[in-house]
Design a protein around this motif. Structure first.
Motif, PDB file in Angstrom:
ATOM      1  N   PRO A   1      -4.882  16.371  -4.118  1.00 53.94           N
ATOM      2  CA  PRO A   1      -5.393  15.346  -3.201  1.00 53.94           C
ATOM      3  C   PRO A   1      -4.486  14.123  -3.166  1.00 53.94           C
ATOM      4  CG  PRO A   1      -6.579  15.241  -5.264  1.00 53.94           C
ATOM      5  CD  PRO A   1      -5.662  16.432  -5.373  1.00 53.94           C
ATOM      6  N   GLN A   2      -4.352  13.537  -2.006  1.00 52.65           N
ATOM      7  CA  GLN A   2      -3.622  12.279  -1.900  1.00 52.65           C
ATOM      8  C   GLN A   2      -4.513  11.142  -2.381  1.00 52.65           C
ATOM      9  OE1 GLN A   2      -2.308  11.763   2.148  1.00 52.65           O
ATOM     10  NE2 GLN A   2      -0.586  13.153   1.900  1.00 52.65           N
ATOM     11  N   ARG A   3      -3.898  10.085  -2.863  1.00 52.19           N
ATOM     12  CA  ARG A   3      -4.665   8.892  -3.237  1.00 52.19           C
ATOM     13  C   ARG A   3      -3.918   7.660  -2.754  1.00 52.19           C
ATOM     14  NH1 ARG A   3      -5.087   8.303  -9.614  1.00 52.19           N
ATOM     15  NH2 ARG A   3      -6.340  10.176  -9.316  1.00 52.19           N
TER      16      ARG A   3
ATOM     17  N   VAL B   1       9.621   9.328  -8.985  1.00 52.46           N
ATOM     18  CA  VAL B   1      10.025  10.413  -8.084  1.00 52.46           C
ATOM     19  C   VAL B   1      10.191   9.884  -6.658  1.00 52.46           C
ATOM     20  CG1 VAL B   1       9.284  12.588  -7.034  1.00 52.46           C
ATOM     21  CG2 VAL B   1       8.988  12.218  -9.493  1.00 52.46           C
ATOM     22  N   GLN B   2       9.254   9.034  -6.230  1.00 47.39           N
ATOM     23  CA  GLN B   2       9.324   8.466  -4.887  1.00 47.39           C
ATOM     24  C   GLN B   2      10.547   7.576  -4.733  1.00 47.39           C
ATOM     25  OE1 GLN B   2       5.107   7.048  -5.151  1.00 47.39           O
ATOM     26  NE2 GLN B   2       4.909   7.907  -3.076  1.00 47.39           N
TER      27      GLN B   2
ATOM     28  N   PRO C   1       0.841  -1.207   0.000  1.00 48.93           N
ATOM     29  CA  PRO C   1       0.000   0.000   0.000  1.00 48.93           C
ATOM     30  C   PRO C   1       0.872   1.251   0.000  1.00 48.93           C
ATOM     31  CG  PRO C   1      -0.747  -1.581   1.647  1.00 48.93           C
ATOM     32  CD  PRO C   1       0.581  -2.074   1.158  1.00 48.93           C
ATOM     33  N   LEU C   2       0.486   2.239  -0.780  1.00 43.66           N
ATOM     34  CA  LEU C   2       1.319   3.426  -0.948  1.00 43.66           C
ATOM     35  C   LEU C   2       0.430   4.652  -1.146  1.00 43.66           C
ATOM     36  CD1 LEU C   2       4.415   3.973  -1.186  1.00 43.66           C
ATOM     37  CD2 LEU C   2       4.116   3.897  -3.668  1.00 43.66           C
ATOM     38  N   THR C   3       0.858   5.769  -0.577  1.00 37.83           N
ATOM     39  CA  THR C   3       0.155   7.040  -0.778  1.00 37.83           C
ATOM     40  C   THR C   3       0.892   7.850  -1.831  1.00 37.83           C
ATOM     41  OG1 THR C   3      -0.614   7.087   1.515  1.00 37.83           O
ATOM     42  CG2 THR C   3      -0.634   9.169   0.319  1.00 37.83           C
ATOM     43  N   GLN C   4       0.140   8.369  -2.799  1.00 46.39           N
ATOM     44  CA  GLN C   4       0.727   9.198  -3.833  1.00 46.39           C
ATOM     45  C   GLN C   4       0.002  10.540  -3.923  1.00 46.39           C
ATOM     46  OE1 GLN C   4       0.719   7.039  -7.606  1.00 46.39           O
ATOM     47  NE2 GLN C   4       2.857   6.464  -7.278  1.00 46.39           N
TER      48      GLN C   4
END
Length: 300
Positions: free
Chosen positions: A142-144, A185-186, A111-114
């Protein structure tokens, strides 16, 4: 009227919308949709739904996708890919140990927040983010929540001493809504460098592989010869679902959207057919099956 699926090869420097526009002209069919936008700089699998198959668009949008990409460490851009303007630089003075790269990939798996790229089609207050970007207006993005099912290094990292950058080639299997540009980028952030996505190909989408795709030129040639063999039947989308041929009574119930009691079945999902034609996908719940997707009018 044509009904079916086209696993299209979308070339680079062409939008997904332009592909649909070309297909409408080639097929003389207005009812066409795609199952997940690819940026102009990205090539690969773009699953196209034609006619009654457009009912599958939302269904296929939720399927996992697989990409092969390349992250370039040392430079960040406005668009998070190679087409943008450089906004940050940090020279990579020596090769990054492969063990560090593998650790970073592992940390980005799951699970990851982008936060979507500023140059993207995500809407905020009725406007696309890229509209804010072009107008030089601030907007809170907004984050997803997405999920990375698999993230693998597919070749040894390539350190380019002259340019003081490092190139990382990877393959990723991910959920709907994942921005691979942002993932690049992450990855750079994990390794301590600005980064952007320098190359990307979707190699799987909607259950179709890159090797199964056809080009617009091949479709044009087929149509000139009055062939439609590039158009796959709707049932191709559900190859692994157990098939149940309906009785006349059950077919009447399905047409009315009713739940079915099928005591001999235990699979999570079933492909229901009437006279050999797939009419619906039913999902199991509490020992009954309920309609998940209705395809009552398809003739393939």
């Amino acid at each position: 009227m044509l009904n079916g699926i086209i696993p299209l090869y979308k070339p680079r420097q062409m939008t997904s919308g332009a592909c649909v526009y070309q297909l409408r002209k080639l097929l003389h069919e207005k009812k066409i949709g795609h199952t997940g936008t690819l940026d102009p700089d990205v090539d690969g699998v773009l699953v196209i739904c034609v006619g009654q198959a457009t009912k599958l668009v939302n269904y296929l949008l939720n399927s996992a996708k697989v990409y092969r990409g390349q992250a370039s460490l040392g430079t960040a851009t406005t668009t998070e890919d190679a087409s943008g303007e450089v906004v940050a630089q940090k020279p990579v003075l020596k090769a990054i140990p492969q063990a560090e790269v593998l650790t970073a990939l592992q940390e980005l798996t799951g699970p990851l927040t982008q936060i979507p790229p500023l140059y993207s089609a995500v809407k905020v207050n009725g406007r696309h983010l890229y509209e804010y970007a072009r107008a030089h207006e601030f907007v809170e993005r907004p984050q997803r929540e997405i999920e990375i099912y698999r993230l693998d290094l597919i070749k040894e990292p390539e350190y380019q001493a002259a340019e003081q950058i490092e190139l990382l080639d990877f393959e990723v299997e991910c959920s709907k809504g994942t921005y691979i540009r942002t993932l690049a980028v992450q990855l750079g952030e994990k390794l301590g460098f600005p980064a952007h996505m320098s190359q990307l190909t979707r190699i799987q989408g909607g259950g179709f592989q890159l090797a199964q795709t056809v080009t617009l030129a091949e479709i044009a040639a087929a149509m000139a010869e009055k062939r439609t063999d590039f158009l796959l039947p709707i049932t191709q989308v559900f190859p692994d679902y157990p098939q149940v041929e309906l009785t006349a009574d059950a077919w009447t119930q399905v047409q009315n959207g009713r739940w079915l009691d099928l005591p001999k079945q235990t699979a999570p999902k079933l492909k229901l057919t009437w006279q050999g034609v797939t009419k619906a996908i039913y999902r199991r719940q509490d020992n009954y099956y309920y309609p998940e997707l209705m395809l009552l009018k398809n003739d393939r």
